[in-house]
Write an enzyme that holds these catalytic residues in place. Structure first.
Site, mmCIF file in Angstrom:
data_model
loop_
_atom_site.group_PDB
_atom_site.id
_atom_site.type_symbol
_atom_site.label_atom_id
_atom_site.label_comp_id
_atom_site.label_asym_id
_atom_site.label_seq_id
_atom_site.Cartn_x
_atom_site.Cartn_y
_atom_site.Cartn_z
ATOM 1 N N PRO A 144 0.852 -1.192 0.000
ATOM 2 C CA PRO A 144 0.000 0.000 0.000
ATOM 3 C C PRO A 144 0.885 1.238 0.000
ATOM 4 O O PRO A 144 1.716 1.412 0.893
ATOM 5 C CB PRO A 144 -0.789 -0.131 1.313
ATOM 6 C CG PRO A 144 0.074 -0.978 2.193
ATOM 7 C CD PRO A 144 0.874 -1.881 1.304
ATOM 8 N N CYS A 167 4.367 3.377 8.569
ATOM 9 C CA CYS A 167 4.672 4.613 7.857
ATOM 10 C C CYS A 167 5.560 5.520 8.704
ATOM 11 O O CYS A 167 5.207 5.866 9.834
ATOM 12 C CB CYS A 167 3.397 5.355 7.479
ATOM 13 S SG CYS A 167 3.730 6.832 6.493
ATOM 14 N N LYS A 181 1.041 -4.279 8.866
ATOM 15 C CA LYS A 181 2.342 -3.967 8.259
ATOM 16 C C LYS A 181 3.099 -3.051 9.213
ATOM 17 O O LYS A 181 2.550 -2.059 9.697
ATOM 18 C CB LYS A 181 2.172 -3.272 6.906
ATOM 19 C CG LYS A 181 3.522 -2.997 6.208
ATOM 20 C CD LYS A 181 3.312 -2.643 4.744
ATOM 21 C CE LYS A 181 4.667 -2.597 4.034
ATOM 22 N NZ LYS A 181 5.286 -1.271 4.069
ATOM 23 N N ASN A 237 9.402 -7.322 3.389
ATOM 24 C CA ASN A 237 9.292 -6.141 2.530
ATOM 25 C C ASN A 237 10.560 -5.314 2.663
ATOM 26 O O ASN A 237 11.099 -5.173 3.752
ATOM 27 C CB ASN A 237 8.060 -5.328 2.939
ATOM 28 C CG ASN A 237 7.936 -3.992 2.223
ATOM 29 O OD1 ASN A 237 7.792 -2.959 2.851
ATOM 30 N ND2 ASN A 237 7.996 -4.001 0.906
ATOM 31 N N GLY A 238 11.028 -4.779 1.537
ATOM 32 C CA GLY A 238 12.183 -3.894 1.567
ATOM 33 C C GLY A 238 13.275 -4.310 0.602
ATOM 34 O O GLY A 238 13.878 -5.367 0.741
ATOM 35 N N ASP A 239 13.482 -3.487 -0.437
ATOM 36 C CA ASP A 239 14.609 -3.618 -1.362
ATOM 37 C C ASP A 239 14.497 -4.744 -2.379
ATOM 38 O O ASP A 239 15.465 -5.018 -3.089
ATOM 39 C CB ASP A 239 15.938 -3.785 -0.609
ATOM 40 C CG ASP A 239 16.321 -2.565 0.210
ATOM 41 O OD1 ASP A 239 15.668 -1.523 0.047
ATOM 42 O OD2 ASP A 239 17.265 -2.665 1.013
ATOM 43 N N GLY A 254 7.018 -2.819 -3.165
ATOM 44 C CA GLY A 254 6.496 -1.459 -3.221
ATOM 45 C C GLY A 254 7.154 -0.649 -4.317
ATOM 46 O O GLY A 254 6.720 -0.643 -5.464
#
Length: 342
Positions: free
Chosen positions: A18, A102, A141, A204-206, A228
């Site tokens: 998202p 966030c 998340k 999640n990430g990279d 993302g």
């Protein structure tokens, strides 16, 4: 088979993150068509939803082709988040997701998003309120922690599972890191290895290539990957990863004609959903991403950005297709340009 509640997602699902000002229905359309298994709305402010703010209400729009899809909520007040869960449930998504990740100031400094990592009891209370207010599966998340000294995501995972969440996605950075440095997935792997944890754990990430996706799947043992930034302007990444998992071979990058087709489809849906003027204006941010790295593209980009007429923009896209016919453009790194990209 990975499942969230009764939602079956396949053996190793690829999730679209998202992202504020990015993952609206037009963007989700091109990602779904290119292999995203589970998608989420842009994050929705609980305060905005309670006040019936037009922008928040519009973000509740979902379409049948998108399923399974989750509505993501964020806020700082427990009671308000519970009420918003009921409102979001009425929009008939497949699940409700809570944003505890966030890092941007206008969210975290108001006690929402990643700020809840500083108050795990409140995070657990808020999550419980959301779970009790809906019959849908609730997911979360989050990040590794607030800063390097407080990487508490292992405790977070246990506490939130105990109050009823049915999946957890972890971005491998702290709030203090924002988007800097390399994402650390070692703590994500430790959560998955924890015998107390029974829910799916997504990393999640990279993740920006099929090779990296396979490496991280094998090294960290997670149940799926959330993508993302790498999908911005490049929705093909989902199918590229799936093909690589299956065959060990890389798909060729999309042709210029395929990039033009995706851009046009994105624009057409943007206009249908937001209206002529707003649909065209909000599409401006995407042109440079779809054609990032294309030599001498600036002239075309300026014309696309300044045009307010769909037919004219469509003609410019046709020019791009002809001018760069046969040019293969490798995937380029996408700069973070949107406040809510996590």
């Amino acid at each position: 088979m990975v499942k969230i509640g009764n939602i079956e997602l396949g053996d190793f699902p690829l999730l679209l993150a998202p992202m504020e000002d990015v993952s609206d229905p037009p963007f989700r359309l091109v990602c779904k068509e290119n292999g995203a298994d589970l998608m989420y709305t842009e994050f929705i402010s609980s305060e905005g939803l309670i006040r019936n703010a037009a922008k928040s209400i519009q973000k509740l729009d979902i379409f049948e082709y998108e399923r399974p899809i989750g509505i993501q909520l964020f806020g700082s007040d427990v009671e308000t988040m519970g009420e918003c869960s009921r409102i979001a449930t009425a929009a008939k998504p497949d699940l409700i997701d809570i944003n505890y990740g966030c890092p941007v100031k206008n969210v975290a400094c108001k006690g929402a998003g990643a700020a809840l990592l500083q108050d795990i009891p409140k995070m657990a209370e808020m999550t419980s309120a959301v779970v009790k207010a809906t019959h849908l599966p609730v997911t979360v998340k989050t990040r590794l922690g607030w800063n390097e000294e407080t990487k508490n995501v292992g405790e977070v995972a246990e506490r939130l599972q105990d109050v009823g969440i049915q999946a957890l996605t972890v971005h491998g950075r702290t709030r203090a890191q924002m988007y800097k440095g390399e994402a650390d997935w070692t703590l994500i792997a430790k959560i998955k290895e924890n015998p107390r944890i029974k829910i799916p754990i997504f990393g999640n990430g990279d993740i920006d290539s099929p090779e990296k996706a396979l490496d991280y799947r094998n090294r960290f043992g997670i149940d799926g990957i959330m993508i993302g930034r790498a999908a911005i302007g490049y929705p093909w990444i989902f199918n590229e990863i799936k093909h690589y998992f299956k065959t060990g071979e890389k798909l060729p990058p999309p042709t210029i004609a395929q990039r033009v087709e995706a851009t046009r489809k994105h624009l057409e849906f943007s206009i249908r959903w937001k209206g002529d003027r707003l649909g065209i204006l909000e599409m401006r941010r995407h042109y440079s991403n779809y054609f990032k790295g294309l030599p001498n593209f600036k002239e075309y980009r300026m014309r696309l950005v300044y045009s307010l007429d769909f037919q004219e923009i469509s003609s410019i896209l046709d020019e791009v297709s002809i001018a760069f016919d046969g040019f293969l453009l490798e995937k380029q790194e996408i700069k973070v340009e949107y406040a809510g990209v996590d």
